[in-house]
Design an enzyme around this catalytic site. Structure first.
Site, PDB file in Angstrom:
ATOM      1  N   HIS A 144       1.045  -1.412  -0.067  1.00  0.00           N
ATOM      2  CA  HIS A 144      -0.097   0.119   0.117  1.00  0.00           C
ATOM      3  C   HIS A 144       0.760   0.770   0.227  1.00  0.00           C
ATOM      4  CE1 HIS A 144      -4.567  -1.409   0.862  1.00  0.00           C
ATOM      5  NE2 HIS A 144      -4.006  -2.484   0.808  1.00  0.00           N
ATOM      6  N   ARG A 196       1.646   4.436  -3.307  1.00  0.00           N
ATOM      7  CA  ARG A 196       0.776   5.819  -2.789  1.00  0.00           C
ATOM      8  C   ARG A 196       1.822   6.892  -3.009  1.00  0.00           C
ATOM      9  NH1 ARG A 196       0.146   5.065   3.459  1.00  0.00           N
ATOM     10  NH2 ARG A 196      -0.603   3.011   3.579  1.00  0.00           N
TER      11      ARG A 196
END
Length: 402
Positions: free
Chosen positions: A273, A277
């Site tokens: 994750h 980003r």
């Protein structure tokens, strides 16, 4: 200024020659796009592409009045033939300004990739910014001087959403800026899916041959203030949520899962994750969502409500039948109502992620069934306060509301 888009596609066009992908197979009619080229007031041509003269004729325009041809990026393949009567194409050095006899002023904007952006001011004061494919303005930081937002920005919104985020961070793109996506390639299926993704970024696409008035009001859909993204395991819901905010600066990523020492699988998920980003995003690890929703500030991406519910159920003793009956259920209902009210009253842009677990196997344990039921109630409560609700299935976003 009057702008005619002779093409709106990637340098190879859309569909790409000999490409068998699904996006290219469905890029037909108004969704077919030639390489991007812009004709400004019939006098300035930004990017010369094959068939430009025919494209202008189809749009009811002529290249006969063009006095300047500027290129924004290196052109691969064989040289493009310059139609008779057109001046030879050139590029303005970064930072230099070119004044045309027609009253237009063109300033070259440095990019972080090969190519040149062009900021054009018209005789009547309208201002537009045109960026090359795969590029974002270099050297933009918060505090960079920017007199006022551009009236129109034409950029590679799909390929470089961070370019739009940078422009927003310095005030170059504001609420009234008309953001038009160009250099469109086969990374996104055309038609409704493309329009949906662009609308989430506050942008739009138009067919080849469209003429636009720079500075004229356009009824572009507003970016939803509150969005709930639902989906099953590995459905792509987090990717969808992140995509919705990647064109905005200073996003606060709210991770509700915390840390789990010794859990390698969880650590791998968290790492994946983080690597997805943008580097400009800030991460906050907390389940205290209500104070964040009440504060003013940049957009919030909450991932996810399912883990928030686990923490809330832990705190009220929901897994013990006696505690659940003796006030635990009531306490959880109060927390959910408080969270839904905070979502309703927030002034921040919020994208929240949650799992959709009610359509699968019935849990074998009473605690599993309790969690399933409470998550369904939580999702319904939050969805009721959101302008847009999306269900992600197999990586495909289905709009349930908005």
């Amino acid at each position: 200024m009057e702008l005619t888009l002779l093409g709106t596609g990637a340098p190879a066009g859309l569909p790409r020659p000999d490409c068998p992908c699904a996006a290219c197979a469905t890029a037909l009619g108004p969704d077919a796009r030639a390489a991007t080229a812009l004709l400004l007031d019939g006098t300035l041509l930004l990017d010369l592409t094959p068939g430009a003269a025919f494209a202008a004729a189809r749009a009811g325009r002529s290249l006969g009045g063009v006095r300047q041809v500027l290129l924004s990026h290196p052109h691969d393949g064989p040289p493009v033939e310059v139609p008779a009567g057109l001046p030879q194409p050139g590029r303005v050095p970064d930072g230099r300004e070119l004044a045309l006899l027609t009253g237009h002023r063109v300033r070259a904007v440095a990019m972080d990739a090969p190519g040149t952006g062009y900021a054009v001011s018209g005789p009547d004061g309208q201002r537009l910014l045109y960026l090359p494919p795969g590029g974002a303005p270099a050297g933009l930081e918060e505090g960079t001087a920017q007199a006022e937002p551009y009236d129109m920005v034409l950029a590679d919104v799909v390929g470089r959403p961070d370019a739009l985020a940078r422009l927003r961070s310095v005030g170059a793109v504001g609420p009234t800026t008309d953001v038009v996506a160009v250099h469109l390639d086969h990374d996104v299926p055309p038609g409704a899916e493309l329009r949906r993704r662009l609308a989430a970024a506050g942008a739009r696409a138009v067919p080849d041959g469209t003429t636009l008035a720079v500075g004229a009001y356009e009824d572009v859909p507003d970016v939803p203030l509150r969005t709930l993204v639902l989906g099953g395991a590995r459905s792509g819901k987090s990717v969808e949520a992140e995509r919705r905010l990647e064109a905005f600066p200073d996003v606060v990523y709210v991770a509700t899962g915390g840390t789990r020492s010794g859990d390698g699988e969880w650590a791998a998920r968290v790492t994946a994750h983080r690597e997805r980003r943008p580097g400009s995003w800030r991460t906050v690890e907390t389940c205290a969502l209500v104070p964040l929703l009440k504060d003013e500030g940049p957009p919030l991406l909450i991932d996810c409500l399912s883990l928030w519910l686990t923490d809330a159920m832990d705190s009220v003793g929901a897994w013990d039948d006696a505690e659940w009956a003796d006030g635990g259920e009531r306490a959880l209902r109060d927390r959910v109502r408080e969270l839904a009210a905070a979502v309703r009253e927030t002034r921040r842009v919020v994208v929240a992620v949650s799992n959709e677990v009610g359509s699968g196997i019935v849990p074998a344990t009473a605690s599993g069934r309790r969690y399933r039921d409470e998550l369904g109630r939580l999702n319904a409560a939050v969805a009721g306060e959101c302008e847009q609700v999306v269900l992600v299935v197999a990586g495909q976003a289905l709009v349930l509301r908005g």
